[in-house]
Design an enzyme around this catalytic site. Structure first.
Site, PDB file in Angstrom:
ATOM      1  N   VAL A   1       8.825   2.711   5.793  1.00  0.00           N
ATOM      2  CA  VAL A   1      10.099   3.434   5.701  1.00  0.00           C
ATOM      3  C   VAL A   1      10.492   3.612   4.237  1.00  0.00           C
ATOM      4  CG1 VAL A   1      12.546   3.408   6.315  1.00  0.00           C
ATOM      5  CG2 VAL A   1      10.845   2.622   7.973  1.00  0.00           C
ATOM      6  N   CYS A   2      10.336   2.554   3.451  1.00  0.00           N
ATOM      7  CA  CYS A   2      10.704   2.606   2.034  1.00  0.00           C
ATOM      8  C   CYS A   2       9.893   3.663   1.290  1.00  0.00           C
ATOM      9  CB  CYS A   2      10.483   1.254   1.381  1.00  0.00           C
ATOM     10  SG  CYS A   2      11.467  -0.074   2.091  1.00  0.00           S
ATOM     11  N   THR A   3       8.622   3.787   1.627  1.00  0.00           N
ATOM     12  CA  THR A   3       7.774   4.776   0.957  1.00  0.00           C
ATOM     13  C   THR A   3       8.309   6.183   1.193  1.00  0.00           C
ATOM     14  OG1 THR A   3       5.863   3.318   1.243  1.00  0.00           O
ATOM     15  CG2 THR A   3       5.410   5.608   0.690  1.00  0.00           C
TER      16      THR A   3
END
Length: 210
Positions: free
Chosen positions: A44-46
């Site tokens: 998700v962070c990517t």
């Protein structure tokens, strides 16, 4: 510590992917979006950091600087940057704070005991040129942020700072605004276009053009 709207955003020094910074000096009279991600090399962070890089020009148009933080070291951030570019299609173009001692995360209350680990939740702080916190959001780790909403809030904040108005539900730039209750209707009609009184306490006006 809990941070409330209107509080001064805590200052700090930290290492980032773009070198050492002093936060207040780094933002230097601009708006800023400070946001945390739980860990590097996570899916998700990517996508979130890739999205931020892709729309960096939209933040720049609004005189906003973006900066991310996680508890991983700067070497991990730099190693992760090619993945962010591959997923988002744009090189990383904003700094990521390295916070392995969790000092910045603690200042901004980004580590929640109920989450069961020592990584940060998905916090967002919109901070104005006077270093005042104007918006806070906290997302669960499984849900990616809506960056269109973050831009929308910045537009609303900048508009309502410049004019005696507020924005209604689901407002987007260009939509009607609400005249401040402190302004008389006659005065509003001198200042704004297309003033309509829906209720004595609810007056609509056309979007201010300047």
């Amino acid at each position: 510590m809990s941070i409330h709207l209107g509080d001064e955003a805590p200052d700090f020094t930290a290492e980032t992917t773009e070198g050492s910074i002093d936060f207040h000096q780094w933002k230097a009279g601009k708006w800023a979006v400070l946001f945390s991600h739980p860990a590097d090399y996570t899916p998700v962070c990517t996508t979130e950091l890739g999205r931020t890089a892709t729309i960096n020009s939209e933040f720049e148009k609004r005189d906003v600087k973006t900066i991310a933080v996680s508890v991983d070291p700067v070497e991990d951030h730099r190693g992760w940057a090619p993945d962010i570019r591959d997923v988002g299609g744009t090189d990383l173009n904003f700094p990521i704070i390295a916070d392995p001692d969790r000092r910045v995360s603690a200042l901004y209350d980004m580590i929640h005991a109920g989450e069961g680990d020592t990584s940060t939740v998905r916090s967002v702080f919109i901070i104005d040129p006077q270093n005042k916190v104007r918006l806070t959001l906290t997302y669960p780790k499984s849900v990616g942020r809506n960056f269109d909403e973050i831009l929308r809030v910045i537009d609303a904040l900048q508009l309502t700072d410049a004019h005696p108005v507020s924005t209604p539900a689901d407002w987007t730039p260009g939509d009607q605004v609400i005249v401040s209750p402190a302004m008389a209707t006659d005065e509003a009609r001198q200042r704004f276009e297309q003033v309509e009184e829906a209720k004595p306490y609810l007056r609509w006006a056309a979007y201010p053009q300047s």
